[in-house]
Scaffold this motif. Structure first.
Motif, PDB file in Angstrom:
ATOM      1  N   GLN A 140       0.864  -1.173   0.000  1.00  0.00           N
ATOM      2  CA  GLN A 140       0.000   0.000   0.000  1.00  0.00           C
ATOM      3  C   GLN A 140       0.906   1.230   0.000  1.00  0.00           C
ATOM      4  OE1 GLN A 140      -2.809   0.028   3.173  1.00  0.00           O
ATOM      5  NE2 GLN A 140      -3.479   2.103   2.759  1.00  0.00           N
ATOM      6  N   ARG A 141       0.681   2.156  -0.933  1.00  0.00           N
ATOM      7  CA  ARG A 141       1.535   3.334  -1.068  1.00  0.00           C
ATOM      8  C   ARG A 141       1.046   4.520  -0.261  1.00  0.00           C
ATOM      9  NH1 ARG A 141       5.179   3.738  -5.885  1.00  0.00           N
ATOM     10  NH2 ARG A 141       5.566   1.566  -6.306  1.00  0.00           N
ATOM     11  N   ARG A 142      -0.225   4.587  -0.056  1.00  0.00           N
ATOM     12  CA  ARG A 142      -0.748   5.705   0.750  1.00  0.00           C
ATOM     13  C   ARG A 142      -1.921   5.198   1.583  1.00  0.00           C
ATOM     14  NH1 ARG A 142      -2.448   8.612  -4.625  1.00  0.00           N
ATOM     15  NH2 ARG A 142      -3.692   6.950  -5.416  1.00  0.00           N
ATOM     16  N   LYS A 143      -2.202   5.939   2.601  1.00  0.00           N
ATOM     17  CA  LYS A 143      -3.301   5.551   3.486  1.00  0.00           C
ATOM     18  C   LYS A 143      -4.621   5.817   2.792  1.00  0.00           C
ATOM     19  CE  LYS A 143      -0.698   6.249   7.650  1.00  0.00           C
ATOM     20  NZ  LYS A 143      -0.570   6.867   8.925  1.00  0.00           N
ATOM     21  N   VAL A 144      -5.533   4.921   3.030  1.00  0.00           N
ATOM     22  CA  VAL A 144      -6.849   5.042   2.403  1.00  0.00           C
ATOM     23  C   VAL A 144      -7.759   5.865   3.266  1.00  0.00           C
ATOM     24  CG1 VAL A 144      -8.815   3.726   1.532  1.00  0.00           C
ATOM     25  CG2 VAL A 144      -6.537   2.786   1.386  1.00  0.00           C
TER      26      VAL A 144
END
Length: 137
Positions: free
Chosen positions: A133-137
């Motif tokens: 995961q590259r960024r927080k959802v």
């Protein structure tokens, strides 16, 4: 679909449940299914649907099964053994339903499936990559 194919169009379809496919498309389901030449089969749930898939979609083969019978007689003259062997032809699935249920699917970072429609039944395996995961959802 045949008209589209004659115009150079290709189709890819995914079916999660054969029984559901037949329920939705009714009498047309076998005809639609036959239009797809190559089929990739992943893990199945063990049951009657898997047995049907193994026998009808993948196919069957004939084997010679030998059965040996040993008869032992004991009498006044001692012990006597009679051995007889009989052979019979039996039709069995090319791929057993248990193989479809327990040997295919995702395991050890790989996907294992069968490819049907290219002549022989092929078992293929390809690596699976899980993206971070590259960024927080």
């Amino acid at each position: 679909m045949d008209t589209a194919r004659n115009k150079g169009v290709s189709s890819i379809a995914a079916v999660q449940d054969g029984a559901q496919f037949r329920r939705i498309y009714g009498d047309a389901a076998p005809s639609i299914f036959q239009r797809f030449w190559t089929k990739i089969i992943c893990a199945q749930t063990q049951g009657p649907e898997t047995t049907t898939l193994a026998n009808e979609l993948i196919g069957t083969r004939w084997i010679t099964q030998q059965e040996t019978t040993v008869a032992v007689e004991r009498g006044a003259t001692g012990r006597t053994e009679h051995t007889s062997t009989t052979s019979r032809l039996r039709e069995v699935p090319i791929v057993r339903p248990e193989h479809l249920a327990y040997r295919l699917g995702v395991a050890n970072g790989k996907v294992k499936a069968l490819v049907v429609g290219l002549g022989d039944v092929l078992e293929v395996e390809w690596p699976m990559r899980i993206w971070r995961q590259r960024r927080k959802v």
